[in-house]
Design an enzyme around this catalytic site. Structure first.
Site, PDB file in Angstrom:
ATOM      1  N   ARG A  88       0.846  -1.194   0.000  1.00  0.00           N
ATOM      2  CA  ARG A  88       0.000   0.000   0.000  1.00  0.00           C
ATOM      3  C   ARG A  88       0.883   1.246   0.000  1.00  0.00           C
ATOM      4  O   ARG A  88       0.513   2.279  -0.534  1.00  0.00           O
ATOM      5  CB  ARG A  88      -0.891  -0.008   1.245  1.00  0.00           C
ATOM      6  N   ASP A 148     -10.255  -4.578   8.225  1.00  0.00           N
ATOM      7  CA  ASP A 148      -9.303  -5.558   8.765  1.00  0.00           C
ATOM      8  C   ASP A 148      -9.957  -6.389   9.876  1.00  0.00           C
ATOM      9  O   ASP A 148      -9.704  -7.589   9.991  1.00  0.00           O
ATOM     10  CB  ASP A 148      -8.051  -4.838   9.297  1.00  0.00           C
ATOM     11  N   ARG A 151     -12.160  -8.981   8.337  1.00  0.00           N
ATOM     12  CA  ARG A 151     -11.334 -10.100   7.843  1.00  0.00           C
ATOM     13  C   ARG A 151     -10.867 -10.974   9.014  1.00  0.00           C
ATOM     14  O   ARG A 151     -10.873 -12.199   8.914  1.00  0.00           O
ATOM     15  CB  ARG A 151     -10.127  -9.545   7.066  1.00  0.00           C
ATOM     16  N   HIS A 175      -2.979   0.540   8.877  1.00  0.00           N
ATOM     17  CA  HIS A 175      -3.673  -0.303   7.898  1.00  0.00           C
ATOM     18  C   HIS A 175      -2.653  -0.757   6.844  1.00  0.00           C
ATOM     19  O   HIS A 175      -2.687  -0.357   5.690  1.00  0.00           O
ATOM     20  CB  HIS A 175      -4.819   0.491   7.249  1.00  0.00           C
TER      21      HIS A 175
HETATM   22  P1  NAI Z   1     -10.031   1.746  -8.858  1.00  0.00           P
HETATM   23  O1  NAI Z   1      -8.867   1.978  -9.751  1.00  0.00           O
HETATM   24  O2  NAI Z   1     -11.025   0.703  -9.228  1.00  0.00           O
HETATM   25  O3  NAI Z   1     -10.832   3.124  -8.675  1.00  0.00           O
HETATM   26  C1  NAI Z   1     -10.210   4.331  -8.406  1.00  0.00           C
HETATM   27  C2  NAI Z   1     -10.991   5.393  -9.156  1.00  0.00           C
HETATM   28  O4  NAI Z   1     -10.460   6.673  -8.795  1.00  0.00           O
HETATM   29  C3  NAI Z   1     -10.869   5.270 -10.678  1.00  0.00           C
HETATM   30  O5  NAI Z   1     -12.145   5.112 -11.269  1.00  0.00           O
HETATM   31  C4  NAI Z   1     -10.202   6.583 -11.083  1.00  0.00           C
HETATM   32  O6  NAI Z   1     -10.650   7.079 -12.354  1.00  0.00           O
HETATM   33  C5  NAI Z   1     -10.604   7.498  -9.934  1.00  0.00           C
HETATM   34  N1  NAI Z   1      -9.757   8.677  -9.819  1.00  0.00           N
HETATM   35  C6  NAI Z   1      -8.410   8.770  -9.938  1.00  0.00           C
HETATM   36  N2  NAI Z   1      -8.028  10.046  -9.785  1.00  0.00           N
HETATM   37  C7  NAI Z   1      -9.141  10.776  -9.535  1.00  0.00           C
HETATM   38  C8  NAI Z   1      -9.377  12.142  -9.282  1.00  0.00           C
HETATM   39  N3  NAI Z   1      -8.386  13.038  -9.245  1.00  0.00           N
HETATM   40  N4  NAI Z   1     -10.652  12.547  -9.080  1.00  0.00           N
HETATM   41  C9  NAI Z   1     -11.675  11.663  -9.128  1.00  0.00           C
HETATM   42  N5  NAI Z   1     -11.509  10.355  -9.373  1.00  0.00           N
HETATM   43  C10 NAI Z   1     -10.253   9.905  -9.567  1.00  0.00           C
HETATM   44  O7  NAI Z   1      -9.447   1.471  -7.392  1.00  0.00           O
HETATM   45  P2  NAI Z   1     -10.202   0.802  -6.149  1.00  0.00           P
HETATM   46  O8  NAI Z   1      -9.963  -0.647  -6.148  1.00  0.00           O
HETATM   47  O9  NAI Z   1     -11.584   1.326  -6.104  1.00  0.00           O
HETATM   48  O10 NAI Z   1      -9.350   1.392  -4.927  1.00  0.00           O
HETATM   49  C11 NAI Z   1      -9.403   2.777  -4.641  1.00  0.00           C
HETATM   50  C12 NAI Z   1      -8.434   3.137  -3.517  1.00  0.00           C
HETATM   51  O11 NAI Z   1      -8.880   2.553  -2.301  1.00  0.00           O
HETATM   52  C13 NAI Z   1      -7.007   2.621  -3.731  1.00  0.00           C
HETATM   53  O12 NAI Z   1      -6.072   3.573  -3.277  1.00  0.00           O
HETATM   54  C14 NAI Z   1      -6.954   1.378  -2.860  1.00  0.00           C
HETATM   55  O13 NAI Z   1      -5.657   1.033  -2.490  1.00  0.00           O
HETATM   56  C15 NAI Z   1      -7.798   1.841  -1.702  1.00  0.00           C
HETATM   57  N6  NAI Z   1      -8.359   0.778  -0.863  1.00  0.00           N
HETATM   58  C16 NAI Z   1      -8.414   1.043   0.477  1.00  0.00           C
HETATM   59  C17 NAI Z   1      -8.969   0.138   1.352  1.00  0.00           C
HETATM   60  C18 NAI Z   1      -9.038   0.464   2.807  1.00  0.00           C
HETATM   61  O14 NAI Z   1      -9.412  -0.404   3.607  1.00  0.00           O
HETATM   62  N7  NAI Z   1      -8.704   1.676   3.226  1.00  0.00           N
HETATM   63  C19 NAI Z   1      -9.511  -1.149   0.866  1.00  0.00           C
HETATM   64  C20 NAI Z   1      -9.432  -1.318  -0.566  1.00  0.00           C
HETATM   65  C21 NAI Z   1      -8.879  -0.359  -1.398  1.00  0.00           C
END
Ligand code: NAI
Length: 308
Positions: A88, A148, A151, A175
Site C-alpha cells: 500500500r 481488517d 477479515r 492499515h
Molecule cells: P479503482 O482503480 O477501481 O478506482 C479508483 C478510481 O479513482 C478510478 O475510477 C479513477 O478514475 C478514480 N480517480 C483517480 N483520480 C481521480 C481524481 N483526481 N478525481 C476523481 N476520481 C479519480 O481502485 P479501487 O480498487 O476502487 O481502490 C481505490 C483506492 O482505495 C485505492 O487507493 C486502494 O488502495 C484503496 N483501498 C483502500 C482500502 C481500505 O481499507 N482503506 C480497501 C481497498 C482499497
C-alpha cells in the site's frame, strides 16, 4: 441526507451500492475523473432501485463538484489501487496528490462534510487530509480497521467453524500488512475469549492470515478487493448517518492518546453524527503497547515521505 463518493472504481461503486441498498441517504453522488464512468455506474445502480427495494437517488458526475454541493458525508476512494506484489505504501506519491486535490474541491461545495478517507496508504492519506484541510479532527476518519476487523472475524470463524456474527474482535494500529495489530487476546466468541477454543499456534495463524488478508486477495484477483471494503465503508457511514455510536477501529488524529502524537492511526472510536466522537482507551498488555509503538513508527516514516 446527501452523500458523495469520490472514485467510481471498484471500491467507490460498491460503497455507493451498499449505501443505497441500506437507504442511508436521499441522494448519493458518485464522482470520478474518468469521462462517463460515474454517470454510467450511477445509472446502472439506480436501475436496481425497483429490484432491490430502495429509493435513494444515485447521480453520476464527471469531475463536476457542484453536483456534490451540500453533502453531509463524503467518502474519498479516488486513487490507484495496488497490483500483485505491491505494498500500500508504494501508492503514496500519486495518491497524495489525488486525495489533496479532491478534498479541497469537495470542501468548496460541502464545507461542513464529514470526510472518510479510503485511498491508500490510508493512515498517511488521513494524516495528509487532516494537515492540509484545517478541519476539526473529528470530521476526518480513515477507514481500514473496520475492514481488517471483518477479515479477522472471518478468519476466526473459519478456524473455529462458527458464525462470524458471534465473534468480536478488533484490529488496531496501521492499515498495512506489517503495521496492523489483530488483538487476538481480546477477541471473543459471544463474550468468551477465543483462546478457550483455539490453540495459541492457531490464533497466531489467524492473526498472520488477517495481516496479509488484502494481499491474499490481490494475488487471487489481480487487483485489490472491493466487496468487503465497500461494505466496510457503508457500515461506517451508517453509524454516522443513524448516529448509532458504534465502536470501530478507525484512523484518527492522535494527540497523546495511546502514547502517540501528531499521527493518524487505527484506534477504537465511537462513531456518531459528529464523526468520531470519542477515543476508547483499551488496556493493552506491554507487548501490545510495544507493537502499537512499532506500528506508529512505520506509519510516521511513511508520513515523512509527504514532506520530501
Ligand atoms: P479503482 O482503480 O477501481 O478506482 C479508483 C478510481 O479513482 C478510478 O475510477 C479513477 O478514475 C478514480 N480517480 C483517480 N483520480 C481521480 C481524481 N483526481 N478525481 C476523481 N476520481 C479519480 O481502485 P479501487 O480498487 O476502487 O481502490 C481505490 C483506492 O482505495 C485505492 O487507493 C486502494 O488502495 C484503496 N483501498 C483502500 C482500502 C481500505 O481499507 N482503506 C480497501 C481497498 C482499497
Amino acid at each position: 441526507m446527501k452523500i458523495t463518493v469520490v472514485g467510481a472504481g471498484a471500491v467507490g461503486a460498491t460503497c455507493a451500492d451498499n449505501i443505497a441498498r441500506r437507504q442511508l441517504a436521499q441522494e448519493v453522488v458518485l464522482l470520478d475523473i474518468k469521462e462517463g464512468l460515474s454517470e454510467g455506474k450511477a445509472l446502472d445502480m439506480f436501475q436496481t432501485a425497483t429490484l432491490n427495494g430502495f429509493d435513494t437517488k444515485i447521480t453520476g458526475s464527471t469531475n463536476d463538484y457542484e453536483k456534490t454541493k451540500g453533502s453531509e458525508v463524503v467518502v474519498i476512494t479516488s486513487g490507484i489501487p495496488r497490483k500483485p506484489g505491491m505494498t500500500r505504501e508504494e501508492l503514496i506519491g500519486i495518491n497524495a496528490g489525488i486525495v489533496k486535490g479532491v478534498a479541497e474541491n469537495i470542501l468548496k461545495y460541502s464545507p461542513k462534510a464529514i470526510i472518510i478517507i479510503v485511498s491508500n496508504p490510508m493512515d498517511t492519506m488521513t494524516y495528509l487530509a487532516f494537515k492540509e484541510l484545517g478541519l476539526p479532527k473529528k470530521r476526518i476518519i480513515g477507514m481500514g480497521g473496520i475492514l481488517d476487523s471483518a477479515r479477522f472475524k472471518t478468519y476466526l470463524s473459519m478456524a473455529m467453524n462458527v458464525s462470524p456474527n458471534d465473534l468480536h474482535g478488533m484490529v488496531i494500529g496501521g492499515h498495512g500488512d506489517t503495521t496492523m495489530i489483530p488483538l487476538t487476546r481480546l477477541a471473543t466468541y459471544n463474550g468468551i475469549p477465543v483462546s478457550r477454543f483455539l490453540s495459541e499456534e492457531k490464533l497466531q495463524q489467524v492473526a498472520a492470515d488477517t495481516m496479509v488478508g488484502g494481499a491474499t486477495l490481490t494475488k487471487l484477483i489481480g487487483t485489490s478487493a472491493w466487496y468487503a471494503p465497500g461494505a466496510a465503508v457503508a457500515t461506517l457511514v451508517e453509524s454516522i448517518v443513524r448516529d448509532q455510536k458504534r465502536i470501530f477501529p478507525c484512523s484518527v488524529y492522535l494527540n497523546g492518546e495511546y502514547g502517540q502524537k501528531d499521527i493518524c492511526l487505527g484506534v477504537p472510536v465511537v462513531i456518531g453524527a459528529g464523526g468520531w466522537e470519542k477515543i476508547i482507551s483499551l488496556r493493552l498488555s506491554e507487548a501490545e503497547k510495544a507493537t502499537f509503538a512499532k506500528s506508529a513508527d512505520a506509519v510516521r516514516t511513511m508520513n515523512n515521505v509527504l514532506s520530501t
